[in-house]
Enzyme design. Structure first.
Site, mmCIF file in Angstrom:
data_model
loop_
_atom_site.group_PDB
_atom_site.id
_atom_site.type_symbol
_atom_site.label_atom_id
_atom_site.label_comp_id
_atom_site.label_asym_id
_atom_site.label_seq_id
_atom_site.Cartn_x
_atom_site.Cartn_y
_atom_site.Cartn_z
ATOM 1 N N CYS A 187 -19.795 -33.576 3.118
ATOM 2 C CA CYS A 187 -19.719 -32.270 3.791
ATOM 3 C C CYS A 187 -20.358 -31.165 2.943
ATOM 4 O O CYS A 187 -21.574 -31.161 2.793
ATOM 5 C CB CYS A 187 -18.277 -31.968 4.175
ATOM 6 S SG CYS A 187 -18.187 -30.806 5.548
ATOM 7 N N HIS B 269 -15.703 -36.683 6.237
ATOM 8 C CA HIS B 269 -14.795 -36.808 5.079
ATOM 9 C C HIS B 269 -14.113 -38.175 5.012
ATOM 10 O O HIS B 269 -12.938 -38.297 5.382
ATOM 11 C CB HIS B 269 -13.700 -35.744 5.176
ATOM 12 C CG HIS B 269 -14.173 -34.348 4.962
ATOM 13 N ND1 HIS B 269 -14.203 -33.749 3.715
ATOM 14 C CD2 HIS B 269 -14.636 -33.427 5.829
ATOM 15 C CE1 HIS B 269 -14.666 -32.517 3.828
ATOM 16 N NE2 HIS B 269 -14.930 -32.287 5.103
ATOM 17 N N GLU C 6 -12.733 -39.510 2.652
ATOM 18 C CA GLU C 6 -11.578 -39.457 1.741
ATOM 19 C C GLU C 6 -10.301 -39.028 2.471
ATOM 20 O O GLU C 6 -9.222 -39.058 1.889
ATOM 21 C CB GLU C 6 -11.878 -38.517 0.555
ATOM 22 C CG GLU C 6 -11.879 -37.023 0.863
ATOM 23 C CD GLU C 6 -13.121 -36.532 1.598
ATOM 24 O OE1 GLU C 6 -13.936 -37.376 2.035
ATOM 25 O OE2 GLU C 6 -13.274 -35.308 1.751
HETATM 26 N N1 GLN Z 1 -18.611 -25.358 6.307
HETATM 27 C C1 GLN Z 1 -18.652 -25.708 4.908
HETATM 28 C C2 GLN Z 1 -19.942 -25.244 4.259
HETATM 29 O O1 GLN Z 1 -20.794 -24.756 4.905
HETATM 30 C C3 GLN Z 1 -18.482 -27.204 4.715
HETATM 31 C C4 GLN Z 1 -17.136 -27.647 5.220
HETATM 32 C C5 GLN Z 1 -16.564 -28.845 4.523
HETATM 33 O O2 GLN Z 1 -16.966 -29.211 3.415
HETATM 34 N N2 GLN Z 1 -15.581 -29.445 5.146
HETATM 35 O O3 GLN Z 1 -20.087 -25.369 3.085
#
Ligand code: GLN
Length: 194
Positions: free
Chosen positions: A77, A175, A177
């Site tokens: 992410c 994610h 994890e």
């Molecule tokens: N929206 C976040 C970003 O732009 C990422 C979200 C996340 O890591 N769950 O960094």
């Protein structure tokens, strides 16, 4: 084999818990010297702008880049955004993976959702096409990939890439994890050992 998890911000503890469950020595990384002796590194989810700012403040950008030139890194992410070459805006990233990402790609209505993904790289071994249940939280998508990048998974609905690999670098928009299925962590560990 020792695996580091970048622990500046975000859900690093969850990654450490999965690694320890798999019997791997996992350590938190906040300082450049803590990268020494690591076989691989995970960059967790969180907020990529904060992650970038803290990494700059802690003088980690160059050491992380150098680490990623030879050792495996997996970004989940915000970690995926941090690995990307092109984020479409000015924020510090490592620029190691030749991918373009769009942050917060699912807008406010559906900021978070869960869906099943077909990930052939995870099912190759046993031949059973068990889908991977993926959690997306204010997630990015990949909007373009370079020729050296292999797309590992796409959203069934729109076809956007949400997992990719470039040699020893790995990125997922979701994610792994946060769910009990540890196949993605094992996939990364295989990559570290190969
Ligand atoms: N929206 C976040 C970003 O732009 C990422 C979200 C996340 O890591 N769950 O960094």
């Amino acid at each position: 084999m020792k695996i580091g998890v970048l622990a500046l911000q975000g859900d690093f503890q969850e990654h450490i818990a999965v690694l320890r469950r798999l019997g791997v020595e996992a350590v938190e990384v906040r300082l450049p010297r803590e990268l020494e002796g690591l076989a691989g590194l995970i960059i967790p989810g969180g907020e990529s702008t904060t992650l970038g700012k803290l990494a700059s403040d802690f003088e980690l950008i160059e050491p992380l880049r150098r680490f990623g030139h030879s050792a495996p890194i997996w970004g989940t992410c915000a970690g995926m955004i941090f690995l990307a070459k092109d984020v479409g805006r000015d924020q510090p990233t490592l620029g190691l993976m030749n991918i373009r990402v769009a942050r917060n790609a699912f807008g406010r209505q559906v900021e978070s959702f869960e869906t099943d993904l077909d990930i052939p790289a995870l099912t190759r071994d046993n031949g059973i096409g068990r889908p991977f249940h993926a959690v997306f939280i204010r997630a990015p998508v990949i909007t373009a990939v370079g020729p050296e990048v292999e797309v590992l998974a796409r959203l069934e609905a729109g076809g956007q890439p949400v997992a990719a690999r470039q040699g020893h670098l790995l990125a997922t928009a979701f994610h792994p994890e946060l769910t009990p299925d540890d196949r993605f962590h094992r996939y990364f560990l295989e990559l570290v050992q190969s």
